[in-house]
Design a protein around this motif. Structure first.
Motif, PDB file in Angstrom:
ATOM      1  N   GLU A 180      11.983  10.692   2.336  1.00 37.69           N
ATOM      2  CA  GLU A 180      11.730  12.138   2.374  1.00 37.69           C
ATOM      3  C   GLU A 180      10.480  12.477   3.172  1.00 37.69           C
ATOM      4  N   GLY A 181       9.844  11.452   3.734  1.00 39.74           N
ATOM      5  CA  GLY A 181       8.644  11.681   4.525  1.00 39.74           C
ATOM      6  C   GLY A 181       7.371  11.779   3.708  1.00 39.74           C
ATOM      7  N   ARG A 182       7.417  11.366   2.445  1.00 35.18           N
ATOM      8  CA  ARG A 182       6.240  11.403   1.576  1.00 35.18           C
ATOM      9  C   ARG A 182       5.540  10.042   1.598  1.00 35.18           C
ATOM     10  N   VAL A 183       4.232  10.039   1.401  1.00 38.98           N
ATOM     11  CA  VAL A 183       3.496   8.776   1.379  1.00 38.98           C
ATOM     12  C   VAL A 183       3.841   8.033   0.091  1.00 38.98           C
ATOM     13  N   ALA A 184       4.455   6.864   0.258  1.00 39.53           N
ATOM     14  CA  ALA A 184       4.839   6.039  -0.892  1.00 39.53           C
ATOM     15  C   ALA A 184       3.839   4.931  -1.155  1.00 39.53           C
ATOM     16  N   ALA A 185       3.104   4.516  -0.117  1.00 36.19           N
ATOM     17  CA  ALA A 185       2.131   3.432  -0.282  1.00 36.19           C
ATOM     18  C   ALA A 185       1.114   3.494   0.848  1.00 36.19           C
ATOM     19  N   ARG A 186      -0.066   2.943   0.553  1.00 38.68           N
ATOM     20  CA  ARG A 186      -1.133   2.886   1.553  1.00 38.68           C
ATOM     21  C   ARG A 186      -1.824   1.538   1.476  1.00 38.68           C
ATOM     22  N   VAL A 187      -2.086   0.957   2.649  1.00 40.58           N
ATOM     23  CA  VAL A 187      -2.909  -0.250   2.747  1.00 40.58           C
ATOM     24  C   VAL A 187      -4.177   0.154   3.496  1.00 40.58           C
ATOM     25  N   LEU A 188      -5.307   0.048   2.824  1.00 39.84           N
ATOM     26  CA  LEU A 188      -6.582   0.460   3.405  1.00 39.84           C
ATOM     27  C   LEU A 188      -7.301  -0.774   3.936  1.00 39.84           C
ATOM     28  N   GLY A 189      -7.253  -0.955   5.251  1.00 32.47           N
ATOM     29  CA  GLY A 189      -7.845  -2.138   5.858  1.00 32.47           C
ATOM     30  C   GLY A 189      -6.774  -3.060   6.397  1.00 32.47           C
ATOM     31  N   GLN A 190      -7.196  -4.244   6.811  1.00 33.92           N
ATOM     32  CA  GLN A 190      -6.271  -5.218   7.380  1.00 33.92           C
ATOM     33  C   GLN A 190      -5.190  -5.582   6.368  1.00 33.92           C
ATOM     34  N   LEU A 191      -3.936  -5.479   6.804  1.00 34.90           N
ATOM     35  CA  LEU A 191      -2.834  -5.698   5.870  1.00 34.90           C
ATOM     36  C   LEU A 191      -2.469  -7.173   5.751  1.00 34.90           C
ATOM     37  N   ASP A 192      -1.830  -7.482   4.650  1.00 36.94           N
ATOM     38  CA  ASP A 192      -1.234  -8.788   4.435  1.00 36.94           C
ATOM     39  C   ASP A 192       0.268  -8.649   4.684  1.00 36.94           C
ATOM     40  N   ARG A 193       0.798  -9.515   5.516  1.00 38.13           N
ATOM     41  CA  ARG A 193       2.202  -9.380   5.937  1.00 38.13           C
ATOM     42  C   ARG A 193       3.160  -9.376   4.748  1.00 38.13           C
ATOM     43  N   SER A 194       2.973 -10.282   3.820  1.00 36.34           N
ATOM     44  CA  SER A 194       3.889 -10.364   2.684  1.00 36.34           C
ATOM     45  C   SER A 194       3.797  -9.129   1.803  1.00 36.34           C
ATOM     46  N   THR A 195       2.604  -8.563   1.703  1.00 35.45           N
ATOM     47  CA  THR A 195       2.427  -7.352   0.896  1.00 35.45           C
ATOM     48  C   THR A 195       3.166  -6.176   1.511  1.00 35.45           C
ATOM     49  N   LEU A 196       2.988  -5.969   2.822  1.00 37.97           N
ATOM     50  CA  LEU A 196       3.680  -4.860   3.475  1.00 37.97           C
ATOM     51  C   LEU A 196       5.182  -5.067   3.422  1.00 37.97           C
ATOM     52  N   LYS A 197       5.636  -6.310   3.560  1.00 34.11           N
ATOM     53  CA  LYS A 197       7.068  -6.580   3.465  1.00 34.11           C
ATOM     54  C   LYS A 197       7.605  -6.162   2.099  1.00 34.11           C
ATOM     55  N   ALA A 198       6.875  -6.479   1.044  1.00 32.71           N
ATOM     56  CA  ALA A 198       7.305  -6.104  -0.301  1.00 32.71           C
ATOM     57  C   ALA A 198       7.365  -4.587  -0.451  1.00 32.71           C
ATOM     58  N   LEU A 199       6.387  -3.887   0.127  1.00 33.09           N
ATOM     59  CA  LEU A 199       6.391  -2.425   0.062  1.00 33.09           C
ATOM     60  C   LEU A 199       7.590  -1.846   0.799  1.00 33.09           C
ATOM     61  N   LEU A 200       7.949  -2.440   1.919  1.00 36.16           N
ATOM     62  CA  LEU A 200       9.085  -1.955   2.696  1.00 36.16           C
ATOM     63  C   LEU A 200      10.416  -2.241   1.980  1.00 36.16           C
ATOM     64  N   VAL A 201      10.521  -3.408   1.375  1.00 33.14           N
ATOM     65  CA  VAL A 201      11.722  -3.723   0.618  1.00 33.14           C
ATOM     66  C   VAL A 201      11.929  -2.692  -0.485  1.00 33.14           C
ATOM     67  N   THR A 202      10.862  -2.349  -1.176  1.00 36.96           N
ATOM     68  CA  THR A 202      10.931  -1.353  -2.255  1.00 36.96           C
ATOM     69  C   THR A 202      11.341   0.007  -1.705  1.00 36.96           C
ATOM     70  N   ALA A 203      10.714   0.421  -0.604  1.00 38.59           N
ATOM     71  CA  ALA A 203      10.998   1.740  -0.033  1.00 38.59           C
ATOM     72  C   ALA A 203      12.426   1.844   0.472  1.00 38.59           C
ATOM     73  N   VAL A 204      12.913   0.797   1.092  1.00 43.47           N
ATOM     74  CA  VAL A 204      14.284   0.796   1.610  1.00 43.47           C
ATOM     75  C   VAL A 204      15.289   0.894   0.473  1.00 43.47           C
ATOM     76  N   ALA A 205      14.964   0.265  -0.655  1.00 44.62           N
ATOM     77  CA  ALA A 205      15.891   0.216  -1.793  1.00 44.62           C
ATOM     78  C   ALA A 205      15.949   1.541  -2.557  1.00 44.62           C
ATOM     79  N   GLU A 206      14.980   2.420  -2.366  1.00 42.62           N
ATOM     80  CA  GLU A 206      14.971   3.681  -3.134  1.00 42.62           C
ATOM     81  C   GLU A 206      16.127   4.590  -2.732  1.00 42.62           C
TER      82      GLU A 206
END
Length: 206
Positions: A180-206
């Motif tokens: 819906e274009g709403r902020v679902a998660a934020r990473v403040l600073g250098q990201l960890d690849r596995s963390t962002l992947k987990a966030l994307l998996v969750t967002a895609v599944a919604e």
């Protein structure tokens, strides 16, 4: 028993001593807090890097607590106009960066790898460059093999649209927008690849 010949401290002296001790203690506490605050330490560093790097902390927002969809129209470096209205129905990643930011260089390969992995699932990636001219931005993208486009946001239009989510000067910052274009998660600073992947998996599944 008190020796009457021994000079006794007056009330005024006792109060003065107590005040001095309290002031010294407060100064020590404040010094300790400042020393423990990495953002404050960076701000005082005087190293002319012109950004404050976050600690990689992740904030997720439950669907019921998310704010209204972000709203902006921005211009990519190739001149294409993109509206946030185009994000509807897709998970979108916004990565705020600029070329001289060392953490941005470190995380660039991970972002591109996730872009390649999740683009077939309908996830779209956009960089949001806050400072660079077109040539500088394109040189960075070529060097690090970045295949997704970036907004030229020197006028701050995209940054303004996510005010409160992306602290001024805190680069890199990565936002995951839900379908819906709403902020679902934020990473403040250098990201960890596995963390962002987990966030994307969750967002895609919604």
């Amino acid at each position: 028993m008190t020796n009457p010949l021994t000079p006794q401290p007056t009330r005024r002296r006792l109060l003065s001593a107590a005040s001095a001790l309290a002031a010294a203690g407060l100064s020590a506490v404040l010094a300790g807090c400042a020393a423990d605050d990495p953002l404050a330490a960076q701000a005082r560093a005087g190293d002319n890097k012109n950004y404050v790097a976050g600690d990689g902390s992740v904030t997720e927002y439950a669907a019921g607590t998310r704010k209204a969809p972000v709203a902006f129209t921005g211009t990519l470096y190739d001149g294409t106009k993109v509206s946030s209205a185009d994000f509807a129905g897709k998970v979108t990643v916004l990565n705020f960066w600029f070329a001289a930011c060392a953490p941005c260089r470190i995380e660039a390969p991970d972002l591109e790898a996730l872009h390649a992995e999740f683009a077939p699932k309908g996830v779209q990636f956009y960089g949001v460059n806050l400072r660079d001219e077109k040539g500088t931005a394109e040189a960075f993208e070529s060097t690090f093999g970045v295949g997704y486009p970036s907004f030229n946001d020197k006028d701050g239009q995209v940054l303004l649209a996510v005010s409160g989510m992306v602290p001024p000067g805190a680069v890199p910052t990565t936002l995951v927008l839900d379908k819906e274009g709403r902020v679902a998660a934020r990473v403040l600073g250098q990201l960890d690849r596995s963390t962002l992947k987990a966030l994307l998996v969750t967002a895609v599944a919604e």
